[in-house]
Structures are given as C-alpha cells and as structure tokens.
Write an enzyme that holds these catalytic residues in place. Sequence first.
Site, PDB file in Angstrom:
ATOM      1  N   GLN A 118      51.602  34.712 136.130  1.00 13.35           N
ATOM      2  CA  GLN A 118      52.418  34.622 137.403  1.00 13.35           C
ATOM      3  C   GLN A 118      52.945  36.254 137.209  1.00 13.35           C
ATOM      4  O   GLN A 118      54.216  36.305 137.842  1.00 13.35           O
ATOM      5  CB  GLN A 118      53.535  33.863 137.079  1.00 13.35           C
ATOM      6  CG  GLN A 118      52.942  32.403 136.941  1.00 13.35           C
ATOM      7  CD  GLN A 118      54.177  31.488 136.993  1.00 13.35           C
ATOM      8  OE1 GLN A 118      54.708  31.268 137.961  1.00 13.35           O
ATOM      9  NE2 GLN A 118      54.361  30.539 136.192  1.00 13.35           N
ATOM     10  N   ARG A 123      54.004  26.042 142.994  1.00 14.65           N
ATOM     11  CA  ARG A 123      55.624  25.639 143.541  1.00 14.65           C
ATOM     12  C   ARG A 123      55.718  24.235 143.383  1.00 14.65           C
ATOM     13  O   ARG A 123      56.658  23.580 143.768  1.00 14.65           O
ATOM     14  CB  ARG A 123      56.029  26.654 144.316  1.00 14.65           C
ATOM     15  CG  ARG A 123      56.303  27.994 144.243  1.00 14.65           C
ATOM     16  CD  ARG A 123      56.982  28.394 142.954  1.00 14.65           C
ATOM     17  NE  ARG A 123      56.050  28.459 141.875  1.00 14.65           N
ATOM     18  CZ  ARG A 123      56.206  28.718 140.770  1.00 14.65           C
ATOM     19  NH1 ARG A 123      57.576  28.202 140.105  1.00 14.65           N
ATOM     20  NH2 ARG A 123      55.267  28.645 139.741  1.00 14.65           N
ATOM     21  N   ASP A 180      63.552  35.566 130.489  1.00 13.73           N
ATOM     22  CA  ASP A 180      62.728  34.472 131.343  1.00 13.73           C
ATOM     23  C   ASP A 180      61.857  35.451 132.329  1.00 13.73           C
ATOM     24  O   ASP A 180      62.426  36.703 132.376  1.00 13.73           O
ATOM     25  CB  ASP A 180      63.702  33.647 132.188  1.00 13.73           C
ATOM     26  CG  ASP A 180      62.786  32.559 132.810  1.00 13.73           C
ATOM     27  OD1 ASP A 180      61.727  32.451 132.246  1.00 13.73           O
ATOM     28  OD2 ASP A 180      63.407  31.702 133.512  1.00 13.73           O
ATOM     29  N   GLU A 181      60.647  35.180 132.636  1.00 12.65           N
ATOM     30  CA  GLU A 181      59.974  35.861 133.614  1.00 12.65           C
ATOM     31  C   GLU A 181      59.390  37.129 132.810  1.00 12.65           C
ATOM     32  O   GLU A 181      59.625  38.146 133.626  1.00 12.65           O
ATOM     33  CB  GLU A 181      60.347  35.768 134.990  1.00 12.65           C
ATOM     34  CG  GLU A 181      60.948  34.737 135.609  1.00 12.65           C
ATOM     35  CD  GLU A 181      59.806  33.889 136.219  1.00 12.65           C
ATOM     36  OE1 GLU A 181      58.766  34.663 136.286  1.00 12.65           O
ATOM     37  OE2 GLU A 181      60.172  32.744 136.708  1.00 12.65           O
ATOM     38  N   LYS A 192      59.135  26.544 130.402  1.00 13.70           N
ATOM     39  CA  LYS A 192      59.532  27.733 129.803  1.00 13.70           C
ATOM     40  C   LYS A 192      60.988  27.939 130.072  1.00 13.70           C
ATOM     41  O   LYS A 192      61.899  28.016 129.246  1.00 13.70           O
ATOM     42  CB  LYS A 192      58.705  29.030 130.534  1.00 13.70           C
ATOM     43  CG  LYS A 192      57.313  28.796 130.108  1.00 13.70           C
ATOM     44  CD  LYS A 192      56.637  30.126 130.355  1.00 13.70           C
ATOM     45  CE  LYS A 192      56.681  30.208 132.041  1.00 13.70           C
ATOM     46  NZ  LYS A 192      55.852  29.233 132.767  1.00 13.70           N
ATOM     47  N   THR A 193      61.520  27.732 131.319  1.00 11.80           N
ATOM     48  CA  THR A 193      62.960  27.880 131.850  1.00 11.80           C
ATOM     49  C   THR A 193      63.764  26.875 130.884  1.00 11.80           C
ATOM     50  O   THR A 193      64.854  27.013 130.668  1.00 11.80           O
ATOM     51  CB  THR A 193      62.972  28.091 133.180  1.00 11.80           C
ATOM     52  OG1 THR A 193      62.234  29.009 133.624  1.00 11.80           O
ATOM     53  CG2 THR A 193      64.494  28.152 133.486  1.00 11.80           C
TER      54      THR A 193
END
Length: 776
Positions: free
Chosen positions: A256, A614, A225-226, A33-34
């Site tokens: 998330q 992570r 983002d996020e 995504k990033t």
Amino acid sequence: MEKYLSQLNDAQLAPTIQVDGPMIIIAGAGSGKTRVLTYRIAYLMSKGVDSFNILALTFTNKAAKEMKGRIADIVGDSEAKNLWMGTFHSVFAKILRFEGHHLGYPSNFTIYDTQDSQKLMGSIIKEMGLDKDIYKTKQVYSRISSYKNSLITVKAYFKNPELMEADAMARRPRIGEIYKEYVDRCFKAGAMDFDDLLLRTNELLTRFPNVLAQYQNKFRYILVDEYQDTNHSQYLIVRALADRFQNICVVGDDAQSIYAFRGANINNILNFQKDYDDVKMYRLEQNYRSTKNIVGAANSVIEHNKTKLDKIVWTANDIGEKVIVHRAMTDGDEGRFVASTIWETKMNHQLQNSDFAVLYRTNAQSRAIEDALRKRDIAYRIYGGLSFYQRKEIKDVTAYLRLILNQADEEALKRVINYPARGIGQTTVDRLIVEANASNKTIYDVIKTIDSISININNGTKNKLRDFVTLIESYKVMNQTANAFDLAEHVTKTSGLIRELGKDGTPEGITKLDNVQELLNGIKDFVEGQLELADAGDSLAEFLEDVALATDLDADKGDPDHVALMTIHLAKGLEFGHVFIVGMEEDLFPSGMSMNTRSELEEERRLFYVALTRAEKQAYLTYTLSRYRWGKLIDAEPSRFIEEIDDEFVNITTPLKERFNPMLDASIFGDIAPNKVRFAKPKTAKMPKKKTKSKPENFEISAPKKMVPVSEAESDSDTLNTKLEVGSKVNHQRFGRGEVIKLEGKGADAKAEIKFQKGDTKKLLLRFAKLQIMRE
Ligand SMILES: Nc1ncnc2c1ncn2[C@@H]1O[C@H](COP(=O)(O)OP(=O)(O)OP(=O)(O)O)[C@@H](O)[C@H]1O
Ligand SMILES: [Mg+2]
C-alpha cells in the site's frame, strides 16, 4: 486478561502485548494493523507506561482522533488526553512551538499552508523579474519542496553542482536563488511552511543534543501507522527519537505504498530490520474487512507486482458478491450508473449514503459523478478539494487573526492590508516590500516607522497605513484579555469584512457570509472545548495551528450521511461498505504519466490494491468507452488492471446498451429526482385487497412449498408471472419473514409494502428485493 484483548486474534495479540523493543508488523489491508496499534497503546498504559511517554504518528488527524477516542473508551478520557497522537506535521508543529526559539523562530510562528507558500513564491518570481511561463509557481514550489523533504538546504543546494545543473538543464537556472529568497522571507515572516515542520524538526534534533535527549526521554514508546509511506525526513525524525529506548513499533503494508511521487520511500519499511537490533517481526494474515471475493480480487491483482514482500491475506468473512465491472458509454453514463446503483442498493438494503464511497484517480473525475448524484438528490461530499479553511473568505478572516499574533507574517499582511478596500493600492504595497527587503525589516515595521523613513508614498496613503496599524494594534490589545471567539467576532465586524460580504447579495455572497459564521462557530466550539480542559491558554494560537494543519478529511462538517467522493490516495486506511472505483481506463488508471517504468506502473497497481481493499461488501469497477478529458471527447480503453483480476472474483456485466432499463435510466425521469418518485403517492394507490390483477412483470414465483429466490431483472420474461398478492408470505435476505400488505406500481416499477415479523414495515422495489415467497 483485559476484556478488549479478547477482540484480537492470536496473531494480533502477540504484537499487542509485546511491550519493549523494536518491532514491525507487515500485513495486508484490513488485517487489523491499526487496531493492533490502538489496542497496544491501551495495553502499554495498563502495564504502567505513562501516557505522557507515548507518541503515536498517524496518516491523518482524523485517524488520530478516532484512535484516541477508542483508547479513551478503554482507559478513560483523562488518561487518553495526555497521549501525543497525530500526524507528523501536527506533532512536530507542537514541538517546534516549544523549541523553535533554538532555531530563531518565535513561539507564535505562523504556519504557511500550500496556498500561502505558493503566493509567496509567485511574488518572489515576479520581484526577480523572471518569466512566469518558465518559472511556473507550482513547479518551482514542488521542486523546492522536494529539496526540503530530502533535507537539501539552500546551503547544501549550492554545494551540489549536479542539482544546479539539473535545474539549469530544465531551463530554470535560478531555482537556487528563488529557494534562498523564499527561505529568508519565510524566516523573516516568522513562518514555517509544511516542509519546514519536518525539516526544522530534523535540524533541531541534530543541532541540539539536549533537546533531542529531552524528547527521547519523553517519547519512550513510539508507534507509527502507515510506515510504508514515510519520507526521508520523517524517517530520520523517528529514528532519532527512538534511538535511545528503541521501543518502536511500526506497522505498514508494502503493497500500500502509494506516495513515492511525494518522496515516500518504501525502503524505510523494507530496511527497518537493519535499522534496529533484535527487531521482532509480526505478520497478520486474516482480513476482517472484506468479503472473500474482494480479498481474492485484491490478492490476484497485487500478484502482478514483482517488487513486493510475499504475504498471505485470507478472510473468514462471507464470500459476498463478485466485483462488478461495468462498462459505460461516457463519463456521464458512468455517473448515472453510480448514482442509480447507489439509489437502488440503498433502497433495497436499507442503507445510508455513508455506506458508499466513490474513488477516483484524479480529482477532475468527480464532476460527472457529482452531477448524477445531485440529479438523484443523493447527498455527497467531496474530500480533498479546497478545504473549508482555504476558501478566500475564511483565509481573509484567519489572516487578520494571524496578523494579530504575528505582525511579521507577510502573507497575512498582504492579504488584509487592503481588504476590505481602504485605499492602499498595489503600488504602495510593492514599495513597502522593496523598503522592507532593503532595510531587512518586516513590512509591518516599515509601516510603523513610515514617518521617519524616506519612501515614495503620499501623505494621504500614509494616513491610511497608519490607520491600518492602529486597527491591528487595537486588536492586539484585545487579544490580551478576550478569548479567541470574542476577538474573531469583533474583528469580522470592525474590519468591515462582514459589511463587505453583506454587500454581495448573490447566492455565492450569502454562502460566503454563512461560511464566516461557520468559522466563528468553529472558534466558539474550540474555545469552549478548551475551557472544559481548564486550559484556556493561548487559544487563538492553537486554533490557528489546527486550521493550518487541517485537511479536508479532518473537518466533520455538515450532514454526516453523505456518499464520500475522494481520490484513492486520500482513502488510504479508510473503509466503506460499497465502493465504486470509477475511470478504470488505460491512461487514466494506470495514469498515462506512470507507465514509463516498471516501478511507476507498480505504484499504480498498489494504488488499485488500496482502492479495492477499502470495500467491505461490494466493489464496482467502471470504465467508459469515451470520456471528456482536456476539453475533448477521447476514446478510452479498459484498464489493464481489470483483466489482472482472476475471473472467479469478477462479474463483467453486459454492456450498458443491453442493460438499458427505464427504471435505472435517469433520463426517463427528466428533472424529477427518483428518490422523490419513490416517496410520491402512487397513482395506483387503491390496490385490490385480495387477488391483484396487477402482475409485476419481473417477478418469478417459487415452486409450491419451496423457498425459491425471486430472480432479478435479467430474468426471462416468459417465466415472469406473479401470484404474489396482498397477504402473501415472503422471506427477505436481510429483513427475514414478512407479509405483503400492499402492492403498487407496474412492471419494473412494481413495489410491495411488507410488514416484517421483526416489526418493521418496508416498501421494496420487487425488481431488486430478492424476495422468496412462502407458499403453503
Ligand atoms: N480481531 C478482529 N475482530 C473483529 N474485527 C476486527 C479484528 N481486527 C480488525 N478488525 C476490523 O477489521 C477492519 C480492518 O482493521 P484495520 O483498519 O485495523 O486494518 P488495517 O490493517 O489497518 O487496514 P489498512 O491496511 O487498510 O490500513 C476494521 O473494521 C477493524 O475494526
Ligand atoms: Mg490501517
């Protein structure tokens, strides 16, 4: 096609090259995504979108910096510099510098960090004569902060009987008054706190349509983002800005969303399609970050949540190792397991400290881990503790600098008016505050006019106050011509700060002096960076803004090769080769305070999902049987989350006792750090050149003419023998083929020095090296 686009798969490419219109990418962890967001910005620019017209909002300043660097690689530095990219707070602080005057703020307004805000709130509670055990500063602060983030202003508060009643029920009926006084005092001090940066931006965009139109035109393309962790205030700002052109791209993962406790609203992502017309929805399914085992484990965990969007996450990466679950006796043992595992893994795979991270639910858990890492001489860094800029000595210096820019800054003034001590006592300061409040002036103005007002302060003290003002005025004059570095250096010397710190010869005192020096270095770098940009501008103001908004995650200080220690919340968006999630116990993770409702428990589970995802190569989960908490040793039980992982992805190792192994157990080394042992000259330095008599016990030989992996530690000792000798040909998983040139140590300590065909010579601990022996 641009070359960088070939680094995307088809699913990633589609949203990257979709230029116009509203779009949302909902996808699991590690699916790029990033990366899409980053490449999309480069693509927009290649299609002629002006870099000045792009706004990208990230979760940390660090993420923004990395993204900008990546874009600069593609489109060049000078274009990338024009992009507006950063956290909500830093971007909107910048806008408020330009536009805050509409709301009555000076352009040089101060940003109060949490510490400043809480201090002010504490003094208001005291001034109002309230019981500080009932009106606990931190609780009052978070209550008021949540009002601000829900856009409940003081006025709105007093119009809402339910809120007032709720505070009264909680034995704090005067919260509203504190709120009002706090807001007034911040305003008078020309200061905004963190929540104001969002609240005031909303106010600005709502009350001043021209300003809104100006920024709508500027930010024709907005990327977030996020997005799953935006709060109501942030949501409204994004909506307002994107309203005109509707070129908005948000990316996120509902699985998330972990900041509900701070007001994040998962509905922002779930309802995005309702907010705009013709929203294009994209999904990414391939995870590039983690092994199959990690992806499988994470998927099986999140399956247990009822509230979720159905998503597929798969990976073409290696299967990798299973997630290792390790049981420790106590938190001390847990720390030792983490430290010894890091040490061995580093040694056997030639890794760096920075390939490892230790994640925990609460900050308090870091201590045991730190102790163990220190014993092993493994460099680590704790993220998210007290940031560098929040240390007392640093805040003292920056308070002087803040006061030079903004004399109304009450918190800065209170900090330095008698530091270093110049005979201005607390009683005097209290009287000044009373006078300032009564006459609606700033404290600084009260001091400046001290001769013409009637105030109960004796002449001697008045002189000292005058001297203080003269000192600050002289700095103000210097600020008109000098750069921020020269000014800061001058201030530290002439205010007596350096002298004061120098008096304290203790190691702590010396560290403080070093920190001040480090701050000066930072200012110097900043100033030089600005000169490069040919934009010396108001360097002090900009530096202070950076400082106020810096989080500990952003500061790239010290040795970069360290193990990262942080809470899971802070680890969002990051990735590490090897991740330890410690304290996997009921009441700790999931937190005891989050088990009352399904939604709380599901947020904890999402947090666990974030933690697991992570890891790139290996994840470890550790739990203890007993742990010190709140000063007591309490029994602990393994977290329900461990059981929720499908069996096929985990390897639940035997209990610690059965794993006892002198090589791993730190106690056997006493105070000697094992990595020093590793470099010490071996006692058995002279090994026989040919057939060695030394038989490393934990070593298994392969059948002739066959490559067979040497078993690991747990091998049955009967099968452990060795014919391994100097000259043996071996194969290593990572380093390839090589020849043994030296053997040393015995048993669990046996090592071989191997010259690999690729050219390196490495010393490996046989116990873990997973060597294969080539026999002719
Ligand atoms: N097409 C690709 N080819 C190779 N590597 C990729 C590709 N897409 C992403 N990656 C890499 O995979 C990792 C995860 O990507 P990224 O951080 O963008 O994922 P994300 O979806 O933002 O994750 P998170 O949900 O944790 O924020 C990064 O190291 C990234 O460079
Ligand atoms: Mg990401």
